[in-house]
Design an enzyme around this catalytic site. Sequence first.
Site, PDB file in Angstrom:
ATOM      1  N   LEU A  65       0.831  -1.202   0.000  1.00 61.12           N
ATOM      2  CA  LEU A  65       0.000   0.000   0.000  1.00 61.12           C
ATOM      3  C   LEU A  65       0.872   1.261   0.000  1.00 61.12           C
ATOM      4  O   LEU A  65       2.063   1.190   0.306  1.00 61.12           O
ATOM      5  CB  LEU A  65      -0.911  -0.024   1.233  1.00 61.12           C
ATOM      6  N   PRO A  66       0.273   2.419  -0.327  1.00 62.27           N
ATOM      7  CA  PRO A  66       1.107   3.622  -0.494  1.00 62.27           C
ATOM      8  C   PRO A  66       1.843   4.065   0.773  1.00 62.27           C
ATOM      9  O   PRO A  66       3.052   4.284   0.732  1.00 62.27           O
ATOM     10  CB  PRO A  66       0.096   4.687  -0.937  1.00 62.27           C
ATOM     11  N   THR A  93       6.432   0.678   2.061  1.00 68.82           N
ATOM     12  CA  THR A  93       7.466   1.437   2.774  1.00 68.82           C
ATOM     13  C   THR A  93       6.761   2.382   3.737  1.00 68.82           C
ATOM     14  O   THR A  93       6.076   3.314   3.303  1.00 68.82           O
ATOM     15  CB  THR A  93       8.321   2.266   1.792  1.00 68.82           C
ATOM     16  N   LYS A 168      15.274   0.011   4.778  1.00 73.74           N
ATOM     17  CA  LYS A 168      14.733   0.585   3.537  1.00 73.74           C
ATOM     18  C   LYS A 168      14.847   2.112   3.541  1.00 73.74           C
ATOM     19  O   LYS A 168      15.199   2.738   2.536  1.00 73.74           O
ATOM     20  CB  LYS A 168      13.268   0.148   3.395  1.00 73.74           C
ATOM     21  N   LYS A 243       8.175  11.161   0.192  1.00 78.60           N
ATOM     22  CA  LYS A 243       7.640  10.452   1.371  1.00 78.60           C
ATOM     23  C   LYS A 243       8.778   9.741   2.107  1.00 78.60           C
ATOM     24  O   LYS A 243       8.892   9.835   3.336  1.00 78.60           O
ATOM     25  CB  LYS A 243       6.585   9.421   0.920  1.00 78.60           C
TER      26      LYS A 243
HETATM   27  P1  NAD Z   1       0.673   2.656  -5.969  1.00 80.36           P
HETATM   28  O1  NAD Z   1       0.053   3.927  -5.496  1.00 80.36           O
HETATM   29  O2  NAD Z   1       0.917   2.447  -7.404  1.00 80.36           O
HETATM   30  O3  NAD Z   1      -0.214   1.401  -5.458  1.00 80.36           O
HETATM   31  C1  NAD Z   1      -0.851   1.342  -4.223  1.00 80.36           C
HETATM   32  C2  NAD Z   1      -2.174   0.611  -4.442  1.00 80.36           C
HETATM   33  O4  NAD Z   1      -2.816   0.425  -3.175  1.00 80.36           O
HETATM   34  C3  NAD Z   1      -3.169   1.392  -5.311  1.00 80.36           C
HETATM   35  O5  NAD Z   1      -3.550   0.591  -6.422  1.00 80.36           O
HETATM   36  C4  NAD Z   1      -4.334   1.670  -4.373  1.00 80.36           C
HETATM   37  O6  NAD Z   1      -5.603   1.640  -5.027  1.00 80.36           O
HETATM   38  C5  NAD Z   1      -4.205   0.525  -3.391  1.00 80.36           C
HETATM   39  N1  NAD Z   1      -4.854   0.752  -2.112  1.00 80.36           N
HETATM   40  C6  NAD Z   1      -4.742   1.793  -1.253  1.00 80.36           C
HETATM   41  N2  NAD Z   1      -5.489   1.592  -0.158  1.00 80.36           N
HETATM   42  C7  NAD Z   1      -6.093   0.381  -0.309  1.00 80.36           C
HETATM   43  C8  NAD Z   1      -6.996  -0.378   0.479  1.00 80.36           C
HETATM   44  N3  NAD Z   1      -7.430   0.046   1.673  1.00 80.36           N
HETATM   45  N4  NAD Z   1      -7.440  -1.561   0.009  1.00 80.36           N
HETATM   46  C9  NAD Z   1      -7.004  -2.017  -1.199  1.00 80.36           C
HETATM   47  N5  NAD Z   1      -6.150  -1.348  -2.005  1.00 80.36           N
HETATM   48  C10 NAD Z   1      -5.696  -0.151  -1.557  1.00 80.36           C
HETATM   49  O7  NAD Z   1       2.036   2.514  -5.129  1.00 80.36           O
HETATM   50  P2  NAD Z   1       3.311   1.612  -5.514  1.00 80.36           P
HETATM   51  O8  NAD Z   1       4.213   2.378  -6.409  1.00 80.36           O
HETATM   52  O9  NAD Z   1       2.843   0.252  -5.904  1.00 80.36           O
HETATM   53  O10 NAD Z   1       4.041   1.571  -4.089  1.00 80.36           O
HETATM   54  C11 NAD Z   1       3.541   0.790  -3.032  1.00 80.36           C
HETATM   55  C12 NAD Z   1       4.530   0.872  -1.871  1.00 80.36           C
HETATM   56  O11 NAD Z   1       5.801   0.379  -2.314  1.00 80.36           O
HETATM   57  C13 NAD Z   1       4.777   2.289  -1.364  1.00 80.36           C
HETATM   58  O12 NAD Z   1       4.900   2.262   0.045  1.00 80.36           O
HETATM   59  C14 NAD Z   1       6.090   2.685  -2.029  1.00 80.36           C
HETATM   60  O13 NAD Z   1       6.804   3.646  -1.272  1.00 80.36           O
HETATM   61  C15 NAD Z   1       6.802   1.360  -2.084  1.00 80.36           C
HETATM   62  N6  NAD Z   1       7.783   1.229  -3.162  1.00 80.36           N
HETATM   63  C16 NAD Z   1       7.504   1.675  -4.422  1.00 80.36           C
HETATM   64  C17 NAD Z   1       8.452   1.529  -5.421  1.00 80.36           C
HETATM   65  C18 NAD Z   1       8.184   2.001  -6.840  1.00 80.36           C
HETATM   66  O14 NAD Z   1       9.141   2.031  -7.643  1.00 80.36           O
HETATM   67  N7  NAD Z   1       6.966   2.364  -7.193  1.00 80.36           N
HETATM   68  C19 NAD Z   1       9.679   0.902  -5.155  1.00 80.36           C
HETATM   69  C20 NAD Z   1       9.917   0.407  -3.880  1.00 80.36           C
HETATM   70  C21 NAD Z   1       8.957   0.580  -2.885  1.00 80.36           C
END
Ligand code: NAD
Length: 290
Positions: A65-66, A93, A168, A243
């Site tokens: 999740l975000p 994260t 991380k 963030k």
């Molecule tokens: P994103 O915003 O693309 O995806 C998050 C998903 O969670 C969304 O599809 C949203 O609809 C869903 N969501 C939110 N609340 C929800 C709930 N209550 N029930 C069901 N679904 C829900 O984010 P992301 O890029 O996939 O990143 C996710 C995590 O991974 C973050 O914490 C980010 O910091 C970390 N991260 C991201 C990357 C990257 O390159 N994007 C790399 C490493 C770590």
Amino acid sequence: MEKIAFIGLGHMGGPMAGNLAAKGFDVTVYDLSTPAMTALAASGAQLATSARAAIDGASILITMLPAARHVEDLYLELLPALGAGTLAIDCSTIDAATSIRLADNARARGIAMLDAPVSGGTAGAAAGSLTFMVGGNAGNLARAQPVLAAMGHNIFHAGAHGAGQSAKICNNMLLGILMAATAETLALGVKNGLDPAVLSHIMSKSSGRNWALELYNPWPGIMPNSPASHDYNGGFMGSLMLKDLGLARDSAHAAHADTPLGALAHALFEKHIAAGHGGQDFSSIQQLYR
Ligand code: NAD
């Protein structure tokens, strides 16, 4: 076989869940976003109509999740409904304190928890080559190992609950500093008349070499596959880097650690994102210097 519920199918969670399904795991997925669910329709995963429905009968719950508020809200809803003996793995994260609090809360209900944030970006998620930094009990990590191995190549046990998040956050503070420093240096070279491709090549064979320069160059046109060469689309959003730098700042404050370079990187990304670049890849910090 473990029955897996996977919640959060965004840029990272979608391909991670897809890899689990492709490798034969029994996976039920859920996301609030319909397009995110639709993207998994052909993966072999089962689509649930709610988070509660996704965890029905699950022995392992994975969340991606975000931010902390999404994780905390979801676990407050789901913990009472998870069966004792379930293993919950949060790959988002978030701050270590929230991970520790959730793990304590889960333990009181007979549910094991691991914090397992990842590095490797969307490309690593798609390729199943992520790095996992895991906090929690070693026995629970051993149980999670085959599931994590289906999504990543490197699985590190960082320590107790919250240690995965601490590792991380350290990694991403360094990444933010390196990316801003690389962008600043390339801009200096160009203003002195150097070709950014030539300068990048020189530095990648010299002592200034680093990951941002060599594998994720922020100057457009130097690496055909980098987000910089695609109008900074895809990759790792600047808002997520901000963030993470905020998480680093907060953890430094809590630990009485001095992180002046981390604070400077946070200020630079904050300025860049306030100018409307939060949805672009974080290497777009290059534009701050152009
Ligand atoms: P994103 O915003 O693309 O995806 C998050 C998903 O969670 C969304 O599809 C949203 O609809 C869903 N969501 C939110 N609340 C929800 C709930 N209550 N029930 C069901 N679904 C829900 O984010 P992301 O890029 O996939 O990143 C996710 C995590 O991974 C973050 O914490 C980010 O910091 C970390 N991260 C991201 C990357 C990257 O390159 N994007 C790399 C490493 C770590």
